[in-house]
Design a protein around this motif. Structure first.
Motif, mmCIF file in Angstrom:
data_model
loop_
_atom_site.group_PDB
_atom_site.id
_atom_site.type_symbol
_atom_site.label_atom_id
_atom_site.label_comp_id
_atom_site.label_asym_id
_atom_site.label_seq_id
_atom_site.Cartn_x
_atom_site.Cartn_y
_atom_site.Cartn_z
ATOM 1 N N GLU A 95 74.907 80.369 20.910
ATOM 2 C CA GLU A 95 74.026 80.084 22.042
ATOM 3 C C GLU A 95 72.572 79.880 21.603
ATOM 4 O O GLU A 95 71.655 80.101 22.401
ATOM 5 N N LEU A 96 72.352 79.453 20.363
ATOM 6 C CA LEU A 96 70.995 79.346 19.837
ATOM 7 C C LEU A 96 70.155 78.344 20.629
ATOM 8 O O LEU A 96 69.024 78.654 21.035
ATOM 9 N N LEU A 97 70.670 77.149 20.854
ATOM 10 C CA LEU A 97 69.890 76.125 21.552
ATOM 11 C C LEU A 97 69.582 76.565 22.988
ATOM 12 O O LEU A 97 68.458 76.341 23.479
ATOM 13 N N ARG A 98 70.533 77.175 23.640
ATOM 14 C CA ARG A 98 70.281 77.675 25.011
ATOM 15 C C ARG A 98 69.237 78.782 24.986
ATOM 16 O O ARG A 98 68.356 78.834 25.863
ATOM 17 N N SER A 99 69.312 79.659 24.004
ATOM 18 C CA SER A 99 68.328 80.732 23.906
ATOM 19 C C SER A 99 66.935 80.183 23.617
ATOM 20 O O SER A 99 65.936 80.704 24.143
ATOM 21 N N VAL A 104 61.502 79.249 25.397
ATOM 22 C CA VAL A 104 60.357 78.338 25.511
ATOM 23 C C VAL A 104 59.969 78.128 26.971
ATOM 24 O O VAL A 104 58.781 78.177 27.322
ATOM 25 N N SER A 105 60.949 77.883 27.835
ATOM 26 C CA SER A 105 60.629 77.649 29.244
ATOM 27 C C SER A 105 60.011 78.888 29.881
ATOM 28 O O SER A 105 59.015 78.795 30.617
ATOM 29 N N PHE A 106 60.589 80.042 29.600
ATOM 30 C CA PHE A 106 60.049 81.280 30.148
ATOM 31 C C PHE A 106 58.637 81.543 29.629
ATOM 32 O O PHE A 106 57.742 81.959 30.376
ATOM 33 N N VAL A 274 67.272 85.628 25.626
ATOM 34 C CA VAL A 274 66.196 84.996 24.867
ATOM 35 C C VAL A 274 66.496 85.090 23.375
ATOM 36 O O VAL A 274 67.385 85.826 22.929
ATOM 37 N N LEU A 275 65.722 84.344 22.589
ATOM 38 C CA LEU A 275 65.992 84.231 21.160
ATOM 39 C C LEU A 275 65.949 85.568 20.419
ATOM 40 O O LEU A 275 66.836 85.852 19.599
#
Length: 325
Positions: A95-99, A104-106, A274-275
């Protein structure tokens, strides 16, 4: 000839009085020189940077290219080298890209909200008035509280039977779940904004202190309205502090581990994974240390991009100012 030798001896005795040893001109002083002293003063800080930053960074880069997990950890020096396979797996199978998108958006939303709040609070508390010290102290409360305390308090308040839901139920509103599901994303943003905006407030307040009092007097004499005074007098002085606050705030939001970890736990709900939480779960719950190191390297690159852009912009700005001079 003898007179010349006597004259040279007399001059030597005058230049070197009795009791003071003669020092050859070409002899170098032993010990730390004035030129080398700044380097020695920087040595303790350089040692700490090497131990705390550079050594872990090198280890993370090495771990990201080996197949390191719970089975190969005991002999990690002889772990097989797999190149970029960890990076490929992190991008394609996790789930790296989703994280990254969530982080970034948050971070951008939180920064976009906190910067105007911090600047407005700084403008409000700039001029002296009765009770200003109390207002400034209240504004700093979210900043001085540790992140885990903030997250714990809000986690308690946002429970299904917490004070927030009780107040909303009393008003006839059914809020749903704050710490799970789609609402968790906006809960994270709200709590992050509440905890982070005083940092922007401090930077903006420091920038306002540099505004010359004569500039305010000139604007008042010219009859400038409050909006034009903000735009033409105050905001130009805040360009540097606000830009720095925007950069540091965004990077801090992306790297914030404590607040989402305490607020939602690990593993976190999908909408707030989150990441930093993803890297933590991959490393210390799945025990895929090489894969988590690859994710950490990706996050480092993600952080380095805006930092490089900011430093480049500052360098160009300084060069233009120097050219004008």
């Amino acid at each position: 000839m003898s007179s010349e030798i006597a004259g040279d001896t007399l001059r030597d005795e005058e230049s070197h009085p009795a009791g003071r040893p003669r020092v050859p001109k070409n002899k170098k002083r032993s010990g730390v020189t004035e030129r080398d002293r700044p380097l020695w003063l920087l040595a303790p800080g350089g040692f700490l940077i090497t131990v705390i930053i550079l050594v872990p960074l090198v280890l993370a880069l090495y771990m990201s290219v080996i197949d390191l997990d719970q089975y190969t950890l005991r002999k990690w020096l002889s772990t097989p080298f797999i190149g970029i396979e960890n990076f490929v797996e992190a991008i394609t199978k996790t789930e790296l890209l989703r994280s990254i998108w969530i982080s970034v958006s948050f971070a951008v939303i939180a920064t976009v909200v906190t910067v105007p709040l911090g600047v407005a609070a700084a403008v409000v508390t700039q001029n002296p008035y009765r009770g200003r010290a109390v207002v400034r102290a209240v504004f700093l409360v979210p900043y001085v509280l540790p992140s885990f305390v903030v997250a714990t308090v809000w986690r308690t308040m946002l429970q299904p039977d917490g004070i927030v839901n009780n107040i909303l139920h009393g008003a006839g509103i059914d809020p749903g779940l704050w710490l799970n599901g789609p609402m968790s994303y906006w809960t994270l943003i709200f709590v992050e904004i509440w905890a982070a905006w005083p940092f922007v407030y401090l930077l903006a307040l420091a920038g306002l202190q540099s505004v010359d009092h004569e500039v305010h007097e000139a604007a008042a004499i010219d009859g400038a309205l409050w909006w034009r005074k903000l735009r033409e007098v105050i905001f130009p002085y805040l360009r540097g502090p606000v830009s720095l606050a925007f950069l540091l705030g965004t990077l801090n939001h992306i790297n914030n581990f404590t607040l989402p970890f305490v607020l939602f736990g690990a593993p976190a709900p999908a909408d707030v994974n989150v990441l930093p939480i993803l890297v933590y779960v991959t490393s210390f719950q799945s025990f895929r240390f090489g894969l988590s190191a690859a994710m950490a390297v990706v996050s480092l690159i993600l952080i380095a991009i805006p930092l490089f852009i900011y430093l480049r912009a500052v360098k160009l700005d300084v060069s233009e100012d120097g050219g004008k001079k």
